[in-house]
Design a protein around this motif. Sequence first.
Motif, PDB file in Angstrom:
ATOM      1  N   GLU A 165       0.882  -1.175   0.000  1.00  0.00           N
ATOM      2  CA  GLU A 165       0.000   0.000   0.000  1.00  0.00           C
ATOM      3  C   GLU A 165       0.911   1.214   0.000  1.00  0.00           C
ATOM      4  O   GLU A 165       2.109   1.092   0.248  1.00  0.00           O
ATOM      5  N   PRO A 166       0.368   2.387  -0.286  1.00  0.00           N
ATOM      6  CA  PRO A 166       1.263   3.553  -0.389  1.00  0.00           C
ATOM      7  C   PRO A 166       2.175   3.714   0.831  1.00  0.00           C
ATOM      8  O   PRO A 166       3.347   4.069   0.682  1.00  0.00           O
ATOM      9  N   ALA A 168       2.841   1.238   3.044  1.00  0.00           N
ATOM     10  CA  ALA A 168       3.330  -0.062   3.509  1.00  0.00           C
ATOM     11  C   ALA A 168       4.019  -0.793   2.371  1.00  0.00           C
ATOM     12  O   ALA A 168       3.367  -1.382   1.519  1.00  0.00           O
ATOM     13  N   GLY A 169       5.341  -0.704   2.337  1.00  0.00           N
ATOM     14  CA  GLY A 169       6.106  -1.406   1.316  1.00  0.00           C
ATOM     15  C   GLY A 169       6.875  -2.547   1.962  1.00  0.00           C
ATOM     16  O   GLY A 169       6.327  -3.619   2.215  1.00  0.00           O
ATOM     17  N   PHE A 195       1.344  -1.313  -6.859  1.00  0.00           N
ATOM     18  CA  PHE A 195       2.391  -2.188  -7.391  1.00  0.00           C
ATOM     19  C   PHE A 195       1.882  -3.619  -7.585  1.00  0.00           C
ATOM     20  O   PHE A 195       2.613  -4.581  -7.336  1.00  0.00           O
ATOM     21  N   GLU A 253       1.276   1.902 -13.742  1.00  0.00           N
ATOM     22  CA  GLU A 253       2.454   2.751 -13.582  1.00  0.00           C
ATOM     23  C   GLU A 253       3.237   2.913 -14.885  1.00  0.00           C
ATOM     24  O   GLU A 253       3.247   2.028 -15.741  1.00  0.00           O
ATOM     25  N   HIS A 254       3.941   4.026 -14.961  1.00  0.00           N
ATOM     26  CA  HIS A 254       4.859   4.328 -16.056  1.00  0.00           C
ATOM     27  C   HIS A 254       6.257   4.017 -15.536  1.00  0.00           C
ATOM     28  O   HIS A 254       6.807   4.738 -14.730  1.00  0.00           O
ATOM     29  N   LYS A 255       6.836   2.925 -16.013  1.00  0.00           N
ATOM     30  CA  LYS A 255       8.022   2.371 -15.361  1.00  0.00           C
ATOM     31  C   LYS A 255       9.283   2.460 -16.220  1.00  0.00           C
ATOM     32  O   LYS A 255       9.225   2.607 -17.436  1.00  0.00           O
ATOM     33  N   ILE A 434      14.411  -3.636 -11.784  1.00  0.00           N
ATOM     34  CA  ILE A 434      13.372  -3.867 -10.766  1.00  0.00           C
ATOM     35  C   ILE A 434      13.680  -5.104  -9.912  1.00  0.00           C
ATOM     36  O   ILE A 434      13.206  -5.235  -8.778  1.00  0.00           O
ATOM     37  N   ILE A 437      14.548  -5.137  -6.313  1.00  0.00           N
ATOM     38  CA  ILE A 437      13.608  -4.342  -5.522  1.00  0.00           C
ATOM     39  C   ILE A 437      12.349  -5.131  -5.189  1.00  0.00           C
ATOM     40  O   ILE A 437      11.972  -5.260  -4.028  1.00  0.00           O
TER      41      ILE A 437
END
Lengths: 594, 594
Positions: A165-166, A168-169, A195, A253-255, A434, A437
Amino acid sequence: MTYTAPLKDMLFIMDHLADLQGLSQLPGFEEATRDTAQAVLEEAARFNQDVVAPLNVIGDREPSHWHHGNVTTTPGFRDAFRQFTEGGWQGVVHPQAYGGQGLPKLIATACTEMLNAASLSFALCPLLTDGVIEALLTAGSEAQKQRFVPHLLSGAWTGTMNLTEPQAGSDLALVRTRAEPQADGTYKLFGTKIFITYGEHDLAENIVHLVLARTPGAPEGVKGISLFIVPKFLVNDDGSLGARNDVHCVSIEHKLGIKASPTAVLQYGDHGGAMGTMIGEEGRGLEYMFIMMNAARFAVGMQGVAVADRATQHALAYARERVQSRPVDGSTKDPVTIVHHPDVKRMLLAMRAMTEGARALAYVAAAAHDRAHAHADSGERARQAAFYEFMVPVVKGWSTEMSVEVASLGIQVHGGMGFIEETGAAQYLRDARILPIYEGTTAIQANDLIGRKTVRDGGATAHAIAAQIAVTETELAQLDIPASRAMRQRLQAGREAFEQVVNFVVGQIKSHPNAVFAGSVPYLKLCGIVFSGWQLARALLASAALRETDPHFHDAKIITAHFFAEHILTQVPALRDAILSGGEAVDAMRPDMF
Amino acid sequence: MTYTAPLKDMLFIMDHLADLQGLSQLPGFEEATRDTAQAVLEEAARFNQDVVAPLNVIGDREPSHWHHGNVTTTPGFRDAFRQFTEGGWQGVVHPQAYGGQGLPKLIATACTEMLNAASLSFALCPLLTDGVIEALLTAGSEAQKQRFVPHLLSGAWTGTMNLTEPQAGSDLALVRTRAEPQADGTYKLFGTKIFITYGEHDLAENIVHLVLARTPGAPEGVKGISLFIVPKFLVNDDGSLGARNDVHCVSIEHKLGIKASPTAVLQYGDHGGAMGTMIGEEGRGLEYMFIMMNAARFAVGMQGVAVADRATQHALAYARERVQSRPVDGSTKDPVTIVHHPDVKRMLLAMRAMTEGARALAYVAAAAHDRAHAHADSGERARQAAFYEFMVPVVKGWSTEMSVEVASLGIQVHGGMGFIEETGAAQYLRDARILPIYEGTTAIQANDLIGRKTVRDGGATAHAIAAQIAVTETELAQLDIPASRAMRQRLQAGREAFEQVVNFVVGQIKSHPNAVFAGSVPYLKLCGIVFSGWQLARALLASAALRETDPHFHDAKIITAHFFAEHILTQVPALRDAILSGGEAVDAMRPDMF
């Protein structure tokens, strides 16, 4: 931009490092013969080379796109996914009872590598679905399994993992999505997840979201989190699809890379609540999620190996064709292909050695996973399980970190052309970036390696691995060629450094946690290098014994191991020093001093 | 996405490592006082922070684009370039006689860093123009100087370097562009040049192309190449612009990064021949080009420092703001900003330490360049020149290689957000990735370091540098704090490794060229690390003496040096081992064995 699956290396590793032969004699794996393995791999190679690999560049140029809540995937993905599911590729490792093939993870791992080398973006959809299947098989009720697993295995439906969540990563204790119990035993979910890989797409008729959320009155932190299954379309009792559920993709998303893989923001419950059912017991959501995370982390490690291999193939093809400059040794006055130049050879060998070392380590770990499940002896099962569990963060962390380095070297081999997008080399770096990550950053892997894998058993598993490495050193001492002498020297130094670091970590974790964790990622990298070097040492020994049968393959293998010893294993003492004495400076730098 | 120029560190380096004070006492640099330096830097900081830095992201999203032979640059670039030229920034280092300010390279280097940190893409246009000015001042006729240099200095015109052709990249001996002499003493040029930075744009009224080409009957190889000046618009005798010349931009490249900087394919002579005049003597084109290349290589090294600093600032800002997870030492039960976590601190310190070390090294090298020109003593001039020449490939190679690593770490600090383009962290990696490639790849720099810089004088300059480092070690021994003890130990090991490698390179270059060149890039990296560490050691000593005056700044400096010693200098023995024993495996791998 073609891809050629490295079947020879894969089978060599299975035969000589991972003992496929022995594995196929364990109960349940009788069908996993050498012939079967080869047939499966050859079929996977054909499919991935011919059908998936050509989509990789297309996916980068024509990414999946969002329109009014729907996501249209890259042209060609729907047809390829249909062929993927018709070929039964989603079920390679899953139980026959639900429609899978029940083959060992060892064989499935090679299939995973090929699919990811063909296209990381494409492969992510099955990768997540695998995790959902695994979680359901482990923690789902029989009804949930029956309702969902066959459809996931057939490819009619796909799966997602909804953790982030925004706010909570890495720290899932901060999850806020709510699940409110309903009278009929179901839940209504409300919240935002970000994500979410393949959180929305057009490849399958339904999407099965596994979602972490809190029940009312649940305790703070991770113990208040439960796991829910929330399908995009509700499923009727007869298995047919019902109403659209209240989960909607509000954007993608633009990744930097993996652009064909839609990364969704999912909104749950904006129109009354998204219907979900709980999986397993209340408050154990994170535990179940770790089941699928562990499988997914290993798979992401394979993504690293895969993209590294593809980048290496691409760079080698260019180096064989590009003519530039005379040889430095003056052996001819004419310009030669750049694959003749020492620095280009060094880069290509580094790419190859890191890739092959990481592959061998992952396959050996996969075989340990298989033995941990199928071996007749419970002590052996426990030893193999401990080995596999130790390796998961290493395979994930190291294979992905090295993949970024390999992809970057791949650009360098191309010179100026590497910076031009049409060349294709840059995409591998953008895609690979990525990997260290997602599914837990390298630091999160390193925390796992330190906390759960090294310290919890007082370093016992780590020292057992060191003892196995020492056996390989003894075997190297029997072989008197330059490669084995170099490898023995560097591997021994590496293994000794590993043991020093393990003792440091175990001994200092309580008294100096900040110093230990300041060296967490260097420790993970040290493990990745030493263990990869160990597997290449074993490969060297096997190839030395076999070289008459195929000098081209085995000589290259011996040289690759030799190179790894002198250029990569030599980095281990540096990492050890940074771990043992590097904590003080990190600790001294207070956050306000930066 | 803001940028704050690191004025304090810049002035600290000038004062305590590069001896600006001493420099300003040399003939010609009387105006370069401390006050002037500070005033120039503060003005540059204002301009670059306020005017150029905001264009960086815009340039990535709205790249310069090509239409029918014309290139329109990113919105805002024209106005910013006008302000750049009006501020006199093109002329900082150039002679007052042509309209420049005649300030030392030391001060100009700080200006270059700021401009590039603000926007690599924007800064490339002045960077190339600088090189053209330098080449004209060195090799041009008086008429050529008068005709072109004032316009280049004022910014009315810009300059380009035309070396690369499709078949001639690193190997300029393969250049095929033809220059046919005309009756009036001019030449007509025919050929294709690629990768021409700002080869076409709308920022200035004319573009001055310097072009490598062959005259009829010239010898094969580099000795047949001459240098020509080919303006986009011909210049009349009264200085006004005349006819459009026959050089046309047929396309620009679609690149991984620095997207606002147009990379042109230039076609010469498709409509009768492009009019040019020769610079200097026939056959000496490559020699002259190396004059501008040397300046440009140093400047590209500064681009590395610049983008590394910007990436570090960006990551630090995020780490100060993002709340996630409790501290590993249990000092609080609440989640904290991630700048508190040891691994994040380690990454930020690595970024900072590599950036500050490379900056210090570059500035010290720039000051040596100034002394090499202005010192009264010819022996000292020669020593300073040798030092500077030795450092150019190191500054170029190491600063750019480390910038890729730093930018990649910057993404990692951001976690998942780092992979989202809107965050801005990914652009630094994409932009930085060209730096180890253009103006000579790292391998080309390493060849220069080995051939011209190390071997040609039998290792004399290298050993003289080692002796200077040993002096710093002695000074460190006088200071009994943990940072200086650690630094002394690691610097000594690094310096000894450097000397071993120099002896190996000098001793083996004739007998084992392939082995030596297999270690060329590791040698360059070793130099970059040891010399950066040396400068941070000197910074440590200065800061220890000054810490009372500004503990916040100097304590951080001491810790940064301490960190560099334990985490970066520790890598040197690994590089040494790879150089000394890594050649055999590289040599054994025949090109057909890959």
